[in-house]
Write an enzyme that holds these catalytic residues in place. Structure first.
Site, PDB file in Angstrom:
ATOM      1  N   CYS A 125       0.820  -1.218   0.000  1.00  0.00           N
ATOM      2  CA  CYS A 125       0.000   0.000   0.000  1.00  0.00           C
ATOM      3  C   CYS A 125       0.849   1.262   0.000  1.00  0.00           C
ATOM      4  O   CYS A 125       0.635   2.186  -0.795  1.00  0.00           O
ATOM      5  CB  CYS A 125      -0.993   0.003   1.163  1.00  0.00           C
ATOM      6  SG  CYS A 125      -0.266   0.098   2.820  1.00  0.00           S
TER       7      CYS A 125
ATOM      8  N   HIS B 155      -5.938   2.331  -4.422  1.00  0.00           N
ATOM      9  CA  HIS B 155      -5.016   1.797  -3.416  1.00  0.00           C
ATOM     10  C   HIS B 155      -4.616   0.374  -3.757  1.00  0.00           C
ATOM     11  O   HIS B 155      -5.242  -0.294  -4.586  1.00  0.00           O
ATOM     12  CB  HIS B 155      -5.654   1.848  -2.024  1.00  0.00           C
ATOM     13  CG  HIS B 155      -6.789   0.894  -1.830  1.00  0.00           C
ATOM     14  ND1 HIS B 155      -7.022   0.233  -0.642  1.00  0.00           N
ATOM     15  CD2 HIS B 155      -7.779   0.474  -2.678  1.00  0.00           C
ATOM     16  CE1 HIS B 155      -8.090  -0.534  -0.744  1.00  0.00           C
ATOM     17  NE2 HIS B 155      -8.570  -0.409  -1.965  1.00  0.00           N
TER      18      HIS B 155
ATOM     19  N   HIS C 206      -2.842   1.209   6.893  1.00  0.00           N
ATOM     20  CA  HIS C 206      -3.106   1.257   5.453  1.00  0.00           C
ATOM     21  C   HIS C 206      -3.112   2.703   4.964  1.00  0.00           C
ATOM     22  O   HIS C 206      -3.391   3.637   5.732  1.00  0.00           O
ATOM     23  CB  HIS C 206      -4.461   0.609   5.144  1.00  0.00           C
ATOM     24  CG  HIS C 206      -4.717   0.402   3.676  1.00  0.00           C
ATOM     25  ND1 HIS C 206      -3.909  -0.392   2.895  1.00  0.00           N
ATOM     26  CD2 HIS C 206      -5.666   0.905   2.848  1.00  0.00           C
ATOM     27  CE1 HIS C 206      -4.378  -0.383   1.652  1.00  0.00           C
ATOM     28  NE2 HIS C 206      -5.427   0.404   1.602  1.00  0.00           N
TER      29      HIS C 206
END
Length: 304
Positions: free
Chosen positions: A211, A274, A262
Site C-alpha cells: 500500500c 489503493h 493502510h
C-alpha cells in the site's frame, strides 16, 4: 578502494530488502539470485506464502536497479544496507535491512553522478545489449545515467557497463532532483496504469506494490519524495481536514487502537485508488459503506 570515490548500487532488476539474513525461505530462492528471477519467485508464492512475508516480518522493502545504498556491514554473503532514497523513522539515513551481497555492486561515484538520467516511464522496459538482446526487464521508475541519446534509443550506464533503452520507455532529466513536481491529479493518473496489479508486501516495483510502496512510487513519478512506510507518511506532509480533501491527497486508516495499517490515494468524489492487501490487486473503490470509511483517521498532502 577509496570508499569516498565509490558508491554501492543495486545490480538486479529488483532486490528485496529482508529483515535478517535468515529471513528468506526455500521458496524465496529465485529472488535471491543475480540476476533475480522475480517472475519465477512471485509465481511460485501461494497467497499464504505471500501473506507470511508480512505476518512473519520477513520483508522490509525493495530496491530497483541502480538504486544507491549505504553498506553498513557485510556478513558472509549478505550486506546490511540503508536505502538512502526511502526515508524512514527506522534510520535517519534511510530504510534499513539486509540484501544478498551479490545483488549489489560498487561503481565510481563521479561517473555515476555526472550524467543526466533516463527515468523509466513505461510499466516495464527492456535493458538491451548492443545486439538488441534483452539483458533485464526493468521496472517503472528505475533510472540510469545517460551516456548518449539517439532518435529511437538511449545509451545508459549500468553497473555492468553500457546498455540500451528504447527512447519511448524513458524520460530524460538533468538529475533525479529535476523530475518536475506535478499535480495531485497526475499522481492519481499514474496509479491508473497499475489497476489490478497484485499486491506484494514490501513491494516497490511495477511487478507488485504494497500500500505505501504504491503511494510512495506514484509520488516519486511526479517529483515528490515521501517517506516509505504508511505510518511515516502519515506524520509528514501537510495535514488536511477530511472535509477539505483534494485529488492526490493520502488517506490513512487505523485500527481502534490508533495503529495506522493502510494508506491510499484520494481520487475525488469519495473514491480511493489503493493497493489493498495480499490476494487482491490495485483497485479504485468508493469509500462510503466499506470498512475503510470507519477506519479513515487522517489525510496528508505532499503535492502542490
Amino acid at each position: 578502494m577509496n570508499e569516498s570515490n565509490h558508491m554501492w548500487i543495486c545490480n538486479v532488476a529488483v532486490s528485496t530488502i529482508w529483515t535478517e539474513p535468515n529471513s528468506p525461505r526455500e521458496i524465496d530462492e529465485p529472488g535471491l539470485h543475480e540476476p533475480a528471477n522475480i517472475h519465477q519467485w512471485y509465481n511460485a508464492l501461494t497467497t499464504d506464502k505471500r501473506r507470511d512475508l508480512c505476518d512473519l516480518n520477513l520483508v522490509q522493502s525493495q530496491l530497483l536497479y541502480g538504486e544507491e545504498v549505504i553498506v553498513d556491514e557485510i556478513e558472509g554473503d549478505w550486506a546490511k544496507i540503508i536505502a538512502i532514497n526511502q526515508p524512514s523513522k527506522k534510520d535517519a539515513r534511510g530504510y534499513p535491512g539486509w540484501v544478498p551481497l551479490k545483488q549489489l555492486k560498487q561503481v565510481e561515484r563521479e561517473a555515476w553522478s555526472y550524467f543526466p538520467i533516463a527515468l523509466i516511464t513505461s510499466k516495464t522496459a527492456a535493458l538491451m545489449d548492443h545486439h538488441n538482446e534483452t539483458i533485464l526487464d526493468l521496472s517503472f521508475l528505475t533510472y540510469l545515467p545517460v551516456v548518449d541519446q539517439h532518435e529511437q534509443m538511449v545509451k545508459a550506464l549500468t553497473p555492468e557497463g553500457e546498455a540500451w533503452l528504447n527512447r519511448h520507455d524513458v524520460a530524460i532529466f538533468p538529475s533525479y532532483d529535476d523530475i518536475p513536481k506535478q499535480t495531485g491529479q497526475a499522481i492519481v493518473e499514474s496509479g491508473h496504469e497499475f489497476l489490478e496489479l497484485p499486491y506484494f508486501w514490501g513491494g516497490m516495483s511495477a511487478f507488485g506494490y504494497d500500500c505505501s510502496g504504491f503511494t510512495y512510487n506514484m509520488h516519486k513519478a511526479n517529483g515528490y519524495q515521501i517517506p516509505r512506510d504508511a505510518s511515516d507518511q502519515a506524520k509528514a506532509g501537510e495535514h488536511v481536514p477530511l472535509n477539505h480533501l483534494e485529488i492526490g491527497d493520502l488517506l490513512f486508516f487505523a485500527f481502534e487502537n490508533g495503529h495506522i495499517h493502510h494508506v491510499g490515494l484520494y481520487a475525488g468524489n469519495e473514491y480511493m485508488i489503493h493497493s489493498p492487501s495480499t490476494g487482491k490487486g490495485i483497485e479504485m473503490i468508493h469509500v462510503p459503506g466499506t470498512k475503510y470509511e470507519k477506519e479513515l483517521c487522517v489525510a496528508r498532502r505532499y503535492h502542490t
